[in-house]
Design a protein around this motif. Structure first.
Motif, mmCIF file in Angstrom:
data_model
loop_
_atom_site.group_PDB
_atom_site.id
_atom_site.type_symbol
_atom_site.label_atom_id
_atom_site.label_comp_id
_atom_site.label_asym_id
_atom_site.label_seq_id
_atom_site.Cartn_x
_atom_site.Cartn_y
_atom_site.Cartn_z
ATOM 1 N N LYS A 58 0.869 -1.179 0.000
ATOM 2 C CA LYS A 58 0.000 0.000 0.000
ATOM 3 C C LYS A 58 0.899 1.221 0.000
ATOM 4 C CE LYS A 58 -3.736 2.574 0.840
ATOM 5 N NZ LYS A 58 -3.389 3.795 0.148
ATOM 6 N N THR A 60 1.215 5.485 -0.351
ATOM 7 C CA THR A 60 0.458 6.675 0.019
ATOM 8 C C THR A 60 -0.365 7.177 -1.168
ATOM 9 O OG1 THR A 60 2.199 7.297 1.563
ATOM 10 C CG2 THR A 60 0.664 9.023 0.937
ATOM 11 N N GLY A 61 -1.667 7.330 -0.959
ATOM 12 C CA GLY A 61 -2.544 7.878 -1.972
ATOM 13 C C GLY A 61 -2.928 6.919 -3.086
ATOM 14 N N LYS A 62 -2.564 5.658 -2.946
ATOM 15 C CA LYS A 62 -2.879 4.675 -3.981
ATOM 16 C C LYS A 62 -3.555 3.461 -3.351
ATOM 17 C CE LYS A 62 0.757 6.070 -7.060
ATOM 18 N NZ LYS A 62 1.758 5.661 -8.007
ATOM 19 N N PRO A 63 -4.332 2.717 -4.139
ATOM 20 C CA PRO A 63 -4.952 1.504 -3.601
ATOM 21 C C PRO A 63 -3.913 0.407 -3.374
ATOM 22 C CG PRO A 63 -5.488 1.757 -5.922
ATOM 23 C CD PRO A 63 -4.738 2.987 -5.510
ATOM 24 N N GLU A 64 -4.246 -0.524 -2.489
ATOM 25 C CA GLU A 64 -3.354 -1.657 -2.235
ATOM 26 C C GLU A 64 -3.166 -2.466 -3.520
ATOM 27 O OE1 GLU A 64 -3.194 -4.323 1.503
ATOM 28 O OE2 GLU A 64 -4.515 -5.341 0.087
ATOM 29 N N GLU A 65 -1.941 -2.903 -3.759
ATOM 30 C CA GLU A 65 -1.633 -3.713 -4.931
ATOM 31 C C GLU A 65 -1.100 -5.063 -4.493
ATOM 32 O OE1 GLU A 65 0.622 -1.993 -8.182
ATOM 33 O OE2 GLU A 65 0.403 -0.035 -7.215
#
Length: 75
Positions: A58, A60-65
């Motif tokens: 995860k 910052t500012g992005k969805p979990e990948e």
């Protein structure tokens, strides 16, 4: 020269990585950004081989990948 495998980068909020042998045996897992893998399992060096990793990360500012791939251990 690359004695430890670490996950590093900017903006990592959380992560989890697990590494398996080709037979599906879990040889390493962590969610501690400061812990790296040294190719040792149960106190003994693993043989040179290809290992599989799965990682959740995860940023910052992005969805979990979810990432997956291979790691080649060379001694």
């Amino acid at each position: 020269k690359n004695d430890l495998l670490f996950i590093y980068g900017n903006g990592i909020e959380s992560f989890y990585i697990v590494i398996y042998s080709r037979w599906g045996e879990k040889v390493f897992e962590t969610n501690d950004i400061k812990q790296g893998w040294d190719g040792i399992y149960k106190g003994k060096p693993l043989s040179p081989d290809v290992y599989v990793y799965y990682m959740k990360i995860k940023l910052t500012g992005k969805p979990e990948e979810i990432k997956e791939g291979n790691i080649t251990l060379i001694r």
